[in-house]
Write a protein that holds these residues in place. Structure first.
Motif, PDB file in Angstrom:
ATOM      1  N   ALA A  13       0.816  -1.215   0.000  1.00 29.18           N
ATOM      2  CA  ALA A  13       0.000   0.000   0.000  1.00 29.18           C
ATOM      3  C   ALA A  13       0.852   1.268   0.000  1.00 29.18           C
ATOM      4  CB  ALA A  13      -0.941   0.007   1.208  1.00 29.18           C
ATOM      5  N   VAL A  14       1.992   1.227   0.686  1.00 25.00           N
ATOM      6  CA  VAL A  14       2.847   2.436   0.767  1.00 25.00           C
ATOM      7  C   VAL A  14       4.013   2.371  -0.213  1.00 25.00           C
ATOM      8  CG1 VAL A  14       2.227   2.954   3.146  1.00 25.00           C
ATOM      9  CG2 VAL A  14       4.160   1.429   2.689  1.00 25.00           C
ATOM     10  N   ASN A  15       4.042   1.334  -1.044  1.00 23.03           N
ATOM     11  CA  ASN A  15       5.049   1.218  -2.101  1.00 23.03           C
ATOM     12  C   ASN A  15       4.350   0.913  -3.422  1.00 23.03           C
ATOM     13  OD1 ASN A  15       7.994   1.021  -0.694  1.00 23.03           O
ATOM     14  ND2 ASN A  15       6.451   0.022   0.599  1.00 23.03           N
ATOM     15  N   PRO A  16       3.495   1.807  -3.896  1.00 22.58           N
ATOM     16  CA  PRO A  16       2.700   1.531  -5.096  1.00 22.58           C
ATOM     17  C   PRO A  16       3.580   1.397  -6.340  1.00 22.58           C
ATOM     18  CG  PRO A  16       2.531   3.848  -4.499  1.00 22.58           C
ATOM     19  CD  PRO A  16       3.262   3.175  -3.377  1.00 22.58           C
ATOM     20  N   GLY A  17       3.101   0.603  -7.279  1.00 21.05           N
ATOM     21  CA  GLY A  17       3.791   0.483  -8.561  1.00 21.05           C
ATOM     22  C   GLY A  17       4.849  -0.596  -8.613  1.00 21.05           C
ATOM     23  N   LEU A  18       5.157  -1.218  -7.491  1.00 22.65           N
ATOM     24  CA  LEU A  18       6.180  -2.263  -7.497  1.00 22.65           C
ATOM     25  C   LEU A  18       5.603  -3.588  -7.993  1.00 22.65           C
ATOM     26  CD1 LEU A  18       8.105  -1.689  -4.136  1.00 22.65           C
ATOM     27  CD2 LEU A  18       8.647  -0.822  -6.430  1.00 22.65           C
ATOM     28  N   GLN A  19       6.394  -4.315  -8.757  1.00 21.28           N
ATOM     29  CA  GLN A  19       6.009  -5.634  -9.213  1.00 21.28           C
ATOM     30  C   GLN A  19       6.217  -6.651  -8.083  1.00 21.28           C
ATOM     31  OE1 GLN A  19       4.709  -6.288 -12.454  1.00 21.28           O
ATOM     32  NE2 GLN A  19       4.604  -4.050 -12.365  1.00 21.28           N
ATOM     33  N   MET A  20       5.644  -7.844  -8.251  1.00 17.13           N
ATOM     34  CA  MET A  20       5.777  -8.868  -7.219  1.00 17.13           C
ATOM     35  C   MET A  20       7.249  -9.167  -6.924  1.00 17.13           C
ATOM     36  SD  MET A  20       4.425 -12.840  -6.928  1.00 17.13           S
ATOM     37  CE  MET A  20       2.950 -12.535  -7.863  1.00 17.13           C
ATOM     38  N   LEU A  21       8.083  -9.270  -7.967  1.00 14.46           N
ATOM     39  CA  LEU A  21       9.501  -9.551  -7.761  1.00 14.46           C
ATOM     40  C   LEU A  21      10.162  -8.461  -6.925  1.00 14.46           C
ATOM     41  CD1 LEU A  21      12.080 -11.140  -8.261  1.00 14.46           C
ATOM     42  CD2 LEU A  21      12.329  -9.958 -10.455  1.00 14.46           C
ATOM     43  N   ALA A  98      12.933 -17.246  -7.278  1.00 17.20           N
ATOM     44  CA  ALA A  98      13.595 -17.945  -8.384  1.00 17.20           C
ATOM     45  C   ALA A  98      12.673 -18.037  -9.591  1.00 17.20           C
ATOM     46  CB  ALA A  98      14.034 -19.334  -7.934  1.00 17.20           C
ATOM     47  N   GLY A  99      11.392 -18.336  -9.348  1.00 13.92           N
ATOM     48  CA  GLY A  99      10.440 -18.409 -10.445  1.00 13.92           C
ATOM     49  C   GLY A  99      10.214 -17.068 -11.104  1.00 13.92           C
ATOM     50  N   LEU A 100      10.113 -16.018 -10.300  1.00 12.55           N
ATOM     51  CA  LEU A 100       9.897 -14.670 -10.839  1.00 12.55           C
ATOM     52  C   LEU A 100      11.095 -14.184 -11.643  1.00 12.55           C
ATOM     53  CD1 LEU A 100       8.198 -13.098  -7.694  1.00 12.55           C
ATOM     54  CD2 LEU A 100       7.112 -13.449  -9.924  1.00 12.55           C
ATOM     55  N   ARG A 181       2.730 -13.636 -12.285  1.00 10.44           N
ATOM     56  CA  ARG A 181       3.686 -12.613 -11.861  1.00 10.44           C
ATOM     57  C   ARG A 181       3.111 -11.214 -11.967  1.00 10.44           C
ATOM     58  NH1 ARG A 181       8.867 -13.323 -15.109  1.00 10.44           N
ATOM     59  NH2 ARG A 181       8.370 -15.540 -14.821  1.00 10.44           N
ATOM     60  N   GLU A 182       2.008 -11.065 -12.687  1.00 12.60           N
ATOM     61  CA  GLU A 182       1.373  -9.757 -12.783  1.00 12.60           C
ATOM     62  C   GLU A 182       0.529  -9.437 -11.557  1.00 12.60           C
ATOM     63  OE1 GLU A 182       2.196  -7.773 -15.237  1.00 12.60           O
ATOM     64  OE2 GLU A 182       3.451  -9.403 -16.023  1.00 12.60           O
TER      65      GLU A 182
END
Length: 431
Positions: A13-21, A98-100, A181-182
């Motif tokens: 919530a406080v780090n918007p825009g980051l991908q799962m990796l 590792a998968g990401l 991953r999305e």
């Protein structure tokens, strides 16, 4: 696991825009978790994000991700999931990372190989005070778990580390070849750890063993373990032979426990009271398997909390009202994906008059007079439990299966369910 997912949600919530990796690597950086093995497959953390988070959240994440085992048997870095599994977060997150990163060659060593090899080696040097792998534990409280302690001799590859590794292997395999991953990390974890066993999604923790068997190459896992052990030059000839024996026997047992058998919730995990007196022991393998329903509780339990509570209630009734030494059944099937240990593999039960010393009694929680247990629960006993019992030398390969009513005057296991088990393998018309 709910607390960890909430922490991840607050970070997202406080780090918007980051991908799962980005989040997974950021969590590892916040926890300060980096080893030479991890750097070999995942690289260093120089490009990892410094996640913005409340200090209390950062402190919690660091504590819950870093795995450790104390001399007193307290295991940290483990969380309790909705399905009753105890999951070490480190191998789960490493497999996911590792998968990401599409570093699939790192899936085996980061999730399972390294921990199993280390545990087998440690056992060779400490045979009297350790077990090869898979030590289970229990929480100080099921409703508000804080402290997790081992219930047997320790191993470096505890049950929680192995379950976390299996989940990491499954999730890492999935995100490396799909659009998962999305998604956000919290969404993936909620989806995986929060579904019921008969729910439609395939990727859920209750189907862990099924998915693991489909995805893993046991021959590749074993070859990687053998390769890792061959580089250990500090063993004398006697230790090398002992290690080979532990490795071969241990690997076969690993496959048996985590790919053949169902997930068995131990007595300490569901909060059993002590056996009253001293148990009598079965002579194995036993020739009979009797199927029961509990009738009361009449409603199937669908969560670990509910099933564990039902187990404690039945045990209390059997001990305090019936005057028995313990809960009568050998094992009990919940509708949550788990099999619950009653008197277990070795103790004589109190389930089927005249056959307690010659067979297992497996009961299904619920009243199945006019309905059936869910299919996953029936399949767990019909296929997984029987394979586990036969392959483990506890149930004769030519065993006979009966309904409880065939041995005494009772409606158990209910009309509908009794009709169903007549289609099961090894069912016998007459006792």
């Amino acid at each position: 696991m709910k607390d960890f997912i909430r922490a991840v949600e607050s970070i997202e919530a406080v780090n918007p825009g980051l991908q799962m990796l980005d989040v997974v690597k950021g969590l590892r950086k916040a926890a300060g978790f980096e080893t030479e093995l991890i750097k070999q497959y995942l690289g260093d953390l120089s490009d990892a994000h410094d996640l913005v988070a409340d200090p209390s959240v950062t402190s919690y994440v660091s504590e819950v991700i870093n795995h450790s085992l104390s001399e007193s048997g307290k295991e940290k870095g483990v969380v309790l999931t909705l399905d009753g599994s105890n999951v070490a977060l480190t191998p789960m997150l490493l497999g996911l990372e590792a998968g990401l990163q599409s570093t699939v060659q790192g899936l085996y060593p980061l999730t399972l190989t390294h921990n199993l090899v280390a545990s087998f080696l440690h056992h060779v040097h400490n045979e009297q005070t350790t077990v090869p792998f898979g030590t289970k534990g229990f929480w100080d409280s099921i409703s508000s778990p804080k402290v997790y302690a081992l219930s047997d001799l320790p191993s470096l590859a505890t049950d929680a580390l192995i379950i976390g590794g299996i989940d990491g292997f499954i999730l890492g395999s999935e995100v490396s070849t799909s659009n998962h991953r999305e998604r956000s990390l919290s969404d993936l974890l909620k989806s995986y750890y929060s579904h019921q066993p008969d729910a439609s999604p395939r990727l859920i923790s209750q189907k862990r063993r099924m998915n693991f068997k489909k995805l893993v190459s046991f021959s590749l896992l074993k070859s990687q373990m053998v390769q890792a052990l061959t580089v250990r030059h500090n063993l004398n000839e006697s230790e090398r032979k002992s290690l080979d024996d532990v490795m071969n026997e241990g690997f076969d047992q690993f496959v048996h426990v985590y790919a053949v058998c169902p997930n068995i919730i131990t007595r300490s995990q569901w909060g059993a009271a002590a056996f009253i007196g001293s148990p009598s022991y079965l002579s194995l393998p036993v020739p009979y398997l009797f199927i029961h329903h509990t009738y009361q509780p009449s409603t199937p339990c669908t969560t670990f909390d509910q099933c564990a509570s039902d187990m404690r209630s039945m045990q209390h009734y059997h001990q305090q009202t019936n005057g028995w030494s313990d809960i009568g059944y050998s094992f009990v099937a919940g509708s949550d994906g788990n099999l619950y240990e009653g008197r277990g593999w070795n103790w004589v039960g109190a389930h089927t008059y005249g056959y307690n010393s010659k067979g297992y009694g497996v009961s299904f929680i619920g009243d199945y007079t006019s309905t059936l247990p869910i299919k996953s629960a029936m399949d767990m006993v019909r296929y997984d439990f029987t394979s586990c019992a036969v392959n483990g030398g506890r149930l004769s390969s030519s065993y006979s299966l009966y309904g409880h009513r065939q041995a005494t005057s009772t409606d158990c296991p209910g009309n509908s369910f009794y009709h169903e088990i007549q289609t099961w393998e090894h069912y016998q018309v007459k006792r």
